[in-house]
Design an enzyme around this catalytic site. Structure first.
Site, PDB file in Angstrom:
ATOM      1  N   ASP A 143     -12.570   2.554  -3.025  1.00 48.12           N
ATOM      2  CA  ASP A 143     -13.477   3.498  -2.753  1.00 48.12           C
ATOM      3  C   ASP A 143     -13.520   4.786  -3.593  1.00 48.12           C
ATOM      4  O   ASP A 143     -14.412   5.710  -3.294  1.00 48.12           O
ATOM      5  CB  ASP A 143     -13.800   3.741  -1.240  1.00 48.12           C
ATOM      6  CG  ASP A 143     -13.919   2.646  -0.460  1.00 48.12           C
ATOM      7  OD1 ASP A 143     -14.375   1.638  -1.091  1.00 48.12           O
ATOM      8  OD2 ASP A 143     -13.872   2.770   0.889  1.00 48.12           O
ATOM      9  N   GLU A 171      -4.465  -6.138  10.068  1.00 52.40           N
ATOM     10  CA  GLU A 171      -4.299  -4.806  10.404  1.00 52.40           C
ATOM     11  C   GLU A 171      -5.670  -4.427  10.537  1.00 52.40           C
ATOM     12  O   GLU A 171      -6.627  -4.433   9.821  1.00 52.40           O
ATOM     13  CB  GLU A 171      -3.689  -3.719   9.322  1.00 52.40           C
ATOM     14  CG  GLU A 171      -2.220  -4.321   9.219  1.00 52.40           C
ATOM     15  CD  GLU A 171      -1.366  -3.354   8.226  1.00 52.40           C
ATOM     16  OE1 GLU A 171      -2.096  -2.463   7.587  1.00 52.40           O
ATOM     17  OE2 GLU A 171      -0.061  -3.460   8.389  1.00 52.40           O
ATOM     18  N   TRP A 177       0.882  -1.066  -0.072  1.00 52.64           N
ATOM     19  CA  TRP A 177      -0.060  -0.012  -0.040  1.00 52.64           C
ATOM     20  C   TRP A 177       0.826   1.227  -0.157  1.00 52.64           C
ATOM     21  O   TRP A 177       1.839   1.280   0.713  1.00 52.64           O
ATOM     22  CB  TRP A 177      -0.836   0.089   1.128  1.00 52.64           C
ATOM     23  CG  TRP A 177      -2.064  -1.022   1.304  1.00 52.64           C
ATOM     24  CD1 TRP A 177      -2.030  -2.328   1.301  1.00 52.64           C
ATOM     25  CD2 TRP A 177      -3.429  -0.601   1.212  1.00 52.64           C
ATOM     26  NE1 TRP A 177      -3.377  -2.824   1.003  1.00 52.64           N
ATOM     27  CE2 TRP A 177      -4.022  -1.867   0.854  1.00 52.64           C
ATOM     28  CE3 TRP A 177      -4.054   0.731   0.926  1.00 52.64           C
ATOM     29  CZ2 TRP A 177      -5.515  -1.830   0.911  1.00 52.64           C
ATOM     30  CZ3 TRP A 177      -5.510   0.431   0.875  1.00 52.64           C
ATOM     31  CH2 TRP A 177      -6.242  -0.598   0.834  1.00 52.64           C
ATOM     32  N   ASP A 234     -11.878   8.303   1.275  1.00 52.45           N
ATOM     33  CA  ASP A 234     -12.740   7.834   2.464  1.00 52.45           C
ATOM     34  C   ASP A 234     -13.746   8.790   2.862  1.00 52.45           C
ATOM     35  O   ASP A 234     -14.018   8.803   3.919  1.00 52.45           O
ATOM     36  CB  ASP A 234     -11.901   7.115   3.582  1.00 52.45           C
ATOM     37  CG  ASP A 234     -12.555   6.217   4.467  1.00 52.45           C
ATOM     38  OD1 ASP A 234     -13.581   5.620   3.765  1.00 52.45           O
ATOM     39  OD2 ASP A 234     -12.244   6.397   5.386  1.00 52.45           O
ATOM     40  N   ASP A 239      -9.278  -2.025  10.752  1.00 53.93           N
ATOM     41  CA  ASP A 239     -10.246  -1.092  10.001  1.00 53.93           C
ATOM     42  C   ASP A 239     -10.437   0.089  10.597  1.00 53.93           C
ATOM     43  O   ASP A 239     -10.687   1.095   9.897  1.00 53.93           O
ATOM     44  CB  ASP A 239     -11.485  -1.752   9.565  1.00 53.93           C
ATOM     45  CG  ASP A 239     -11.258  -2.830   8.885  1.00 53.93           C
ATOM     46  OD1 ASP A 239     -10.626  -2.856   7.773  1.00 53.93           O
ATOM     47  OD2 ASP A 239     -12.213  -4.060   9.056  1.00 53.93           O
TER      48      ASP A 239
END
Length: 400
Positions: free
Chosen positions: A161, A353, A87, A123, A355
């Site tokens: 998203d 990991e 990421w 987000d 959220d």
């Protein structure tokens, strides 16, 4: 760049790993690969890159081993030694270029899955909010990523998203739709810089199979530049089953083809439609042969037990996507799915990991489903990691 693992394996953990864990980075055996490996062609067959693990994963495994929980310790090690995405987001252009170049060097010919997560307003400024401040900053950042990847083999999961959750969906836009128009321009720009790279394939966001239907996500894919990309992705950081993801992917692929022929996306069948009826509609209305449809990739990192169903009426906002209890790792990553439209099953979300801080409509500060304060987004969540290992489907360790 993913954090480097630190040498915390005790003698007990090393013993557990030796007995229970296969080679580092080993994915689930893929169809037709045994012969290639036996013929000494292991280096040349398609393989996915495994990045260095979150150091807290090895800390947890170390502590489990010292407590005598060798199988759980080995499960954590096996989980983090499975191919996963790298990421990138929030780094400066100079940092991301350097780190991307180092990743592809470390990969040594394996395909790297890059999850790029830096679009402005990402987000909806929620748990994973952040991103570049302006479109100009984002373009400079994408240019740097492209330079870092170069001619290496890469799958780019572009901005989770970003299309399923537009600025207009969360009240962040003006009456003219300025920020939403910028979002489409940013995604188009990223495709234009990354897809032409020699070994890179770019996939766009569709959310997941329990969110948008083909009729609503397809126009967004079209505006986002799907015509210039390899395809799209679904289920990143979510829990929909492999069967649901594959069916949704097929319907979206068909709908994109139909719209490309001049059809109206509103006519495309929904994933809740009876399969026989939906296939009949596709056969009667989509003229483009499937060999020319857009391809897709899916995230199976945490879908082994499927989606969580909250207790009816218990929460005003159940947040079924947010650290749901009793989930398990899903099927191992592979570049050979057996479906010509389904390019890869991947672990995009890093299992283990968090959220974020999940309150489910309550005052908090504890997650009412867990009786504890969840770690912030991206931090290691030891309790959830152990659930994922123990409830993995298929099992993460042999003999489970």
């Amino acid at each position: 760049m993913r954090r480097r693992a630190i040498p915390l394996l005790s003698a007990a953990l090393a013993l557990a790993a030796a007995f229970l864990v296969g080679p580092a980075g080993a994915a689930e055996p893929e169809p037709g690969e045994a012969g290639a490996a036996a013929a000494g062609d292991e280096r040349h067959r398609p393989r996915l890159y495994t990045p260095p693990a979150n150091p807290d994963a090895y800390t947890q495994a170390h502590e489990l081993a010292l407590a005598g929980q060798l199988r759980d310790a080995a499960g954590i090690v096996s989980m983090v030694r499975t191919p996963q995405a790298v990421w990138f987001g929030d780094q400066s252009p100079a940092e991301v270029e350097r780190e991307a170049r180092q990743v592809v060097r470390d990969a040594d010919g394996a395909t790297v899955v890059f999850s790029l997560y830096n679009v402005p307003g990402r987000d909806c400024s929620g748990y994973s909010g952040g991103g570049a401040n302006t479109t100009a900053e984002y373009k400079a950042w994408i240019d740097a990523v492209a330079r870092g990847i170069g001619r290496s083999e890469a799958i780019v999961v572009l901005e989770t998203d970003s299309l399923a959750l537009l600025p207009s969906d969360c009240g962040q836009d003006d009456a003219q739709g300025t920020k939403t128009a910028a979002r489409y321009a940013e995604i188009n720009y990223a495709i234009g810089q990354l897809e032409p790279l020699k070994g890179t394939r770019v996939y766009l966001d569709t959310g997941h199979a329990a969110w948008h239907g083909p009729a609503s996500i397809t126009p967004r894919l079209v505006k986002g530049g799907i015509a210039k990309a390899t395809g799209f992705f679904t289920n990143v950081s979510n829990y929909q089953t492999d069967a649901a993801n594959s069916w949704f992917g097929r319907l979206v692929s068909a709908c994109v083809a139909y719209v490309g022929e001049g059809g109206d996306a509103a006519q495309c069948p929904h994933q809740s439609s009876a399969r026989e009826q939906a296939e009949a509609w596709i056969g009667a209305n989509v003229k483009t042969p499937p060999s020319r449809w857009k391809h897709f990739v899916t995230d199976s990192s945490r879908n082994g037990q499927g989606p969580w169903v909250p207790p009816p009426g218990k929460y005003t906002d159940p947040q079924d996507w947010c650290n749901p209890p009793d989930r398990g790792l899903g099927a191992r990553p592979t570049l050979r799915t057996g479906d010509p439209l389904h390019d890869a099953r991947l672990w995009v979300k890093i299992p283990g990991e968090s959220d974020g801080l999940c309150l489910r409509g309550t005052p908090g500060p504890e997650d009412p489903e867990r009786g504890m304060v969840d770690p912030k987004a991206g931090d290691w969540f030891a309790e959830q990691a152990l659930e994922l290992v123990r409830l993995a489907n298929p099992p993460i360790l042999p003999g489970s």
